[in-house]
Design a protein around this motif. Structure first.
Motif, PDB file in Angstrom:
ATOM      1  N   ALA A 111       0.923  -1.006   0.507  1.00  0.00           N
ATOM      2  CA  ALA A 111       0.175   0.059   0.267  1.00  0.00           C
ATOM      3  C   ALA A 111       0.886   0.875   0.382  1.00  0.00           C
ATOM      4  O   ALA A 111       1.030   2.493  -0.965  1.00  0.00           O
ATOM      5  N   ALA A 112       1.718   1.003   1.006  1.00  0.00           N
ATOM      6  CA  ALA A 112       2.747   2.286   1.128  1.00  0.00           C
ATOM      7  C   ALA A 112       3.690   2.732  -0.669  1.00  0.00           C
ATOM      8  O   ALA A 112       3.086   3.817  -0.847  1.00  0.00           O
ATOM      9  N   GLY A 113       4.066   1.630  -1.154  1.00  0.00           N
ATOM     10  CA  GLY A 113       4.536   1.658  -2.954  1.00  0.00           C
ATOM     11  C   GLY A 113       3.238   2.294  -3.384  1.00  0.00           C
ATOM     12  O   GLY A 113       3.340   2.583  -4.074  1.00  0.00           O
ATOM     13  N   ARG A 114       2.067   2.192  -2.974  1.00  0.00           N
ATOM     14  CA  ARG A 114       1.317   2.305  -4.366  1.00  0.00           C
ATOM     15  C   ARG A 114       0.515   3.872  -4.076  1.00  0.00           C
ATOM     16  O   ARG A 114       0.386   5.221  -4.578  1.00  0.00           O
ATOM     17  N   VAL A 115       1.030   4.643  -2.656  1.00  0.00           N
ATOM     18  CA  VAL A 115       0.824   5.808  -2.266  1.00  0.00           C
ATOM     19  C   VAL A 115       1.649   6.440  -3.008  1.00  0.00           C
ATOM     20  O   VAL A 115       1.539   7.889  -2.848  1.00  0.00           O
ATOM     21  N   PHE A 116       3.115   6.115  -2.802  1.00  0.00           N
ATOM     22  CA  PHE A 116       4.740   7.167  -3.505  1.00  0.00           C
ATOM     23  C   PHE A 116       4.502   7.070  -4.761  1.00  0.00           C
ATOM     24  O   PHE A 116       4.410   7.824  -5.268  1.00  0.00           O
ATOM     25  N   ARG A 117       3.872   5.967  -5.664  1.00  0.00           N
ATOM     26  CA  ARG A 117       3.410   5.543  -7.420  1.00  0.00           C
ATOM     27  C   ARG A 117       2.394   6.993  -7.200  1.00  0.00           C
ATOM     28  O   ARG A 117       3.021   7.722  -8.340  1.00  0.00           O
ATOM     29  N   THR A 118       1.421   7.270  -7.047  1.00  0.00           N
ATOM     30  CA  THR A 118       0.236   7.909  -6.971  1.00  0.00           C
ATOM     31  C   THR A 118       0.851   9.673  -6.700  1.00  0.00           C
ATOM     32  O   THR A 118       0.396  10.458  -7.421  1.00  0.00           O
ATOM     33  N   MET A 119       1.472  10.028  -5.951  1.00  0.00           N
ATOM     34  CA  MET A 119       2.137  11.619  -5.426  1.00  0.00           C
ATOM     35  C   MET A 119       2.770  11.756  -6.148  1.00  0.00           C
ATOM     36  O   MET A 119       2.713  12.504  -6.919  1.00  0.00           O
ATOM     37  N   ARG A 120       4.054  10.710  -6.769  1.00  0.00           N
ATOM     38  CA  ARG A 120       4.820  10.885  -7.451  1.00  0.00           C
ATOM     39  C   ARG A 120       4.180  11.158  -8.847  1.00  0.00           C
ATOM     40  O   ARG A 120       4.394  12.464  -9.051  1.00  0.00           O
ATOM     41  N   GLU A 180      12.473   4.335  -3.218  1.00  0.00           N
ATOM     42  CA  GLU A 180      12.968   5.000  -4.061  1.00  0.00           C
ATOM     43  C   GLU A 180      13.397   4.382  -4.819  1.00  0.00           C
ATOM     44  O   GLU A 180      12.648   4.989  -6.807  1.00  0.00           O
ATOM     45  N   ARG A 181      12.316   3.246  -5.802  1.00  0.00           N
ATOM     46  CA  ARG A 181      12.142   2.451  -6.652  1.00  0.00           C
ATOM     47  C   ARG A 181      10.973   3.501  -7.333  1.00  0.00           C
ATOM     48  O   ARG A 181      10.616   3.286  -8.450  1.00  0.00           O
ATOM     49  N   GLU A 182      10.161   4.152  -6.479  1.00  0.00           N
ATOM     50  CA  GLU A 182       9.040   5.019  -6.643  1.00  0.00           C
ATOM     51  C   GLU A 182       9.526   5.867  -7.368  1.00  0.00           C
ATOM     52  O   GLU A 182       8.763   7.135  -7.653  1.00  0.00           O
ATOM     53  N   GLY A 183      10.408   6.065  -7.324  1.00  0.00           N
ATOM     54  CA  GLY A 183      10.856   7.985  -7.421  1.00  0.00           C
ATOM     55  C   GLY A 183      11.159   9.331  -6.416  1.00  0.00           C
ATOM     56  O   GLY A 183      10.346   9.750  -6.156  1.00  0.00           O
ATOM     57  N   VAL A 184      11.037   8.042  -4.788  1.00  0.00           N
ATOM     58  CA  VAL A 184      11.043   9.028  -3.999  1.00  0.00           C
ATOM     59  C   VAL A 184      12.700  10.241  -3.996  1.00  0.00           C
ATOM     60  O   VAL A 184      13.371   8.938  -3.865  1.00  0.00           O
ATOM     61  N   ASN A 185      12.328  11.039  -3.708  1.00  0.00           N
ATOM     62  CA  ASN A 185      13.768  11.922  -3.666  1.00  0.00           C
ATOM     63  C   ASN A 185      14.421  11.586  -2.405  1.00  0.00           C
ATOM     64  O   ASN A 185      16.004  12.534  -2.848  1.00  0.00           O
ATOM     65  N   ALA A 186      13.996  12.141  -1.431  1.00  0.00           N
ATOM     66  CA  ALA A 186      14.843  11.398  -0.456  1.00  0.00           C
ATOM     67  C   ALA A 186      14.060  10.841   1.157  1.00  0.00           C
ATOM     68  O   ALA A 186      12.723  11.005   1.260  1.00  0.00           O
ATOM     69  N   ILE A 187      14.762  10.782   2.079  1.00  0.00           N
ATOM     70  CA  ILE A 187      14.053   9.729   2.778  1.00  0.00           C
ATOM     71  C   ILE A 187      14.519  10.513   4.302  1.00  0.00           C
ATOM     72  O   ILE A 187      16.308  11.355   4.476  1.00  0.00           O
ATOM     73  N   THR A 188      13.667  10.542   5.471  1.00  0.00           N
ATOM     74  CA  THR A 188      14.147  10.997   6.784  1.00  0.00           C
ATOM     75  C   THR A 188      13.524   9.888   7.809  1.00  0.00           C
ATOM     76  O   THR A 188      12.795   9.413   7.382  1.00  0.00           O
ATOM     77  N   ILE A 189      14.539   9.696   8.005  1.00  0.00           N
ATOM     78  CA  ILE A 189      13.717   8.656   8.834  1.00  0.00           C
ATOM     79  C   ILE A 189      14.695   8.602  11.437  1.00  0.00           C
ATOM     80  O   ILE A 189      15.574   9.155  11.265  1.00  0.00           O
ATOM     81  N   HIS A 190      13.138   8.670  11.354  1.00  0.00           N
ATOM     82  CA  HIS A 190      13.501   8.626  12.822  1.00  0.00           C
ATOM     83  C   HIS A 190      13.290   6.979  13.598  1.00  0.00           C
ATOM     84  O   HIS A 190      12.589   6.532  13.265  1.00  0.00           O
ATOM     85  N   PRO A 191      14.758   6.226  13.459  1.00  0.00           N
ATOM     86  CA  PRO A 191      14.219   5.275  13.404  1.00  0.00           C
ATOM     87  C   PRO A 191      13.901   4.188  15.223  1.00  0.00           C
ATOM     88  O   PRO A 191      13.582   3.576  14.902  1.00  0.00           O
ATOM     89  N   ARG A 192      12.926   5.113  15.662  1.00  0.00           N
ATOM     90  CA  ARG A 192      12.148   4.474  16.976  1.00  0.00           C
ATOM     91  C   ARG A 192      11.295   3.168  15.968  1.00  0.00           C
ATOM     92  O   ARG A 192      10.752   4.155  15.513  1.00  0.00           O
ATOM     93  N   THR A 193      10.735   2.527  16.744  1.00  0.00           N
ATOM     94  CA  THR A 193       9.214   1.876  16.114  1.00  0.00           C
ATOM     95  C   THR A 193       8.049   3.035  17.494  1.00  0.00           C
ATOM     96  O   THR A 193       8.311   3.426  17.873  1.00  0.00           O
ATOM     97  N   ARG A 194       6.673   2.800  16.344  1.00  0.00           N
ATOM     98  CA  ARG A 194       5.689   3.265  16.862  1.00  0.00           C
ATOM     99  C   ARG A 194       5.571   2.177  18.183  1.00  0.00           C
ATOM    100  O   ARG A 194       5.716   3.640  18.736  1.00  0.00           O
ATOM    101  N   SER A 195       5.839   0.999  18.564  1.00  0.00           N
ATOM    102  CA  SER A 195       5.396   0.917  20.237  1.00  0.00           C
ATOM    103  C   SER A 195       6.693   1.297  20.935  1.00  0.00           C
ATOM    104  O   SER A 195       6.332   1.842  22.096  1.00  0.00           O
ATOM    105  N   GLN A 196       7.635   1.752  20.639  1.00  0.00           N
ATOM    106  CA  GLN A 196       8.441   2.921  20.877  1.00  0.00           C
ATOM    107  C   GLN A 196       8.643   3.740  22.079  1.00  0.00           C
ATOM    108  O   GLN A 196       8.718   4.732  23.085  1.00  0.00           O
TER     109      GLN A 196
END
Ligand SMILES: Cc1cc2nc3c(=O)[nH]c(=O)nc-3n(C[C@H](O)[C@H](O)[C@H](O)COP(=O)(O)O)c2cc1C
Length: 299
Positions: free
Chosen positions: A113-122, A152-168
């Motif tokens: 689903a995330a891939g579909r979101v990236f593609r449609t937004m891109r 990256e495959r779907e054309g997203v240009n940059a990524i920010t990561i806050h590495p904690r999980t949602r549960s954390q």
């Protein structure tokens, strides 16, 4: 080494006045607080206001919260038309009522689903599309690298990561090695985020992970001078606080301005000897003048 330090998006905090102060103090790319894509598309007045920015804020990324690819794409188109330099997708918000709608961190749970979101937004916009992710949903599903590769495959240009999980949520230390794993996995620029409170921390994050930029959230609260990293004199801090207060009063309706003044002045007062005793008076003050009266006596 020049350090690309950015202000993290923080809902109800990183509004235009705070973003402007951060920019004036050397922050790189700014990001808006999260904007509900559906509310924006439906023309909600408060959401439109949240989505506004000032010329001095460029370059600025506007951050969208949502799950429906078409709604996100339409919201992204509108923000692009209003001058956004980049559109950022929120994939980290942990709030229960948000993830219950499949938004925020819940997008990490469904890579397809995330891939579909990236593609449609891109396909909907010409400006950069960026995402802000977590390490994963929980300790059993640390899939930041998988999501980053799909992005990256779907054309997203940059990524920010806050590495904690949602549960954390905010517990423990942010596991920086997950930032390093994402940096190694993709060719697009990666911004690291989590527990950076000083220039030394930011340099340590770059050294440990190879990230291209560092995003600072809580470390900038009450300390927007963190971005340049030089010693800031008390007089300079006083000037910055006065400027921030003036921007708040100019930007918001009186009621909202009062809320923002209290919140930010409480952060500016952190660590000062009289601060704990001041808080009650600060939060019960009923006008900007009363708020300033309490704050400047302690400052
Ligand atoms: C009050 C608050 C509001 C936040 N709102 C958002 C938001 O709207 N969008 C987002 O992507 N992250 C949001 N975050 C997460 C921050 O952007 C950042 O990822 C997190 O605070 C970790 O960075 P730090 O250790 O530098 O604070 C928020 C964090 C805080 C403390």
């Amino acid at each position: 080494m020049t350090l690309d330090l950015r202000l993290a998006p923080m809902a109800a905090v990183t509004n235009a006045p705070f973003r402007l102060v951060a920019r004036e103090r050397g922050a790189g790319l700014l990001t808006s607080e999260e904007i509900d894509a559906r509310a924006l598309v439906e023309g909600n007045a408060r959401t439109r206001e949240l989505a506004s920015h000032r010329p001095a804020e460029h370059p600025i990324a506007m951050q969208l919260l949502g799950a429906d690819p078409d709604v996100l794409a339409e919201a992204a188109r509108r923000l692009e038309a209003e001058g956004a330099d980049a559109i950022d997708l929120n994939m980290g918000c942990p709030v229960a009522k948000i993830v219950a709608k499949g938004q925020g961190a819940a997008l990490m749970r469904d890579p397809l689903a995330a891939g579909r979101v990236f593609r449609t937004m891109r396909n909907a916009i010409a400006v950069s599309l960026t995402i802000k992710i977590r390490g994963g949903w929980d300790a059993r599903t640390l899939n930041a690298v998988e999501i980053a590769r799909i992005a990256e495959r779907e054309g997203v240009n940059a990524i920010t990561i806050h590495p904690r999980t949602r549960s954390q949520q905010f517990s423990g230390l942010a596991p920086w090695e997950i930032i390093a794993a994402v940096v190694d996995a993709v060719g697009v620029p990666v911004t690291g985020n989590g527990d950076v409170r000083s220039h030394a921390d930011a340099r340590a994050m770059v050294a440990a992970t190879g990230c291209a930029a560092v995003m600072v959230g809580r470390g900038a609260l009450g300390a927007p001078w963190i971005f340049r990293g030089d010693d800031v004199s008390r007089d300079e801090k006083t000037r910055i606080i006065r400027r921030h207060c003036a921007l708040i009063e100019e930007h918001f309706t009186p009621r909202l301005a009062l809320v923002q003044l209290k919140k930010h002045l409480a952060w500016y007062s952190r660590g000062l000897p009289g601060a704990p005793r001041m808080r009650d008076a600060l939060f019960s003050a009923e006008s900007p003048a009363a708020v300033y009266d309490v704050f400047w006596r302690v400052w």
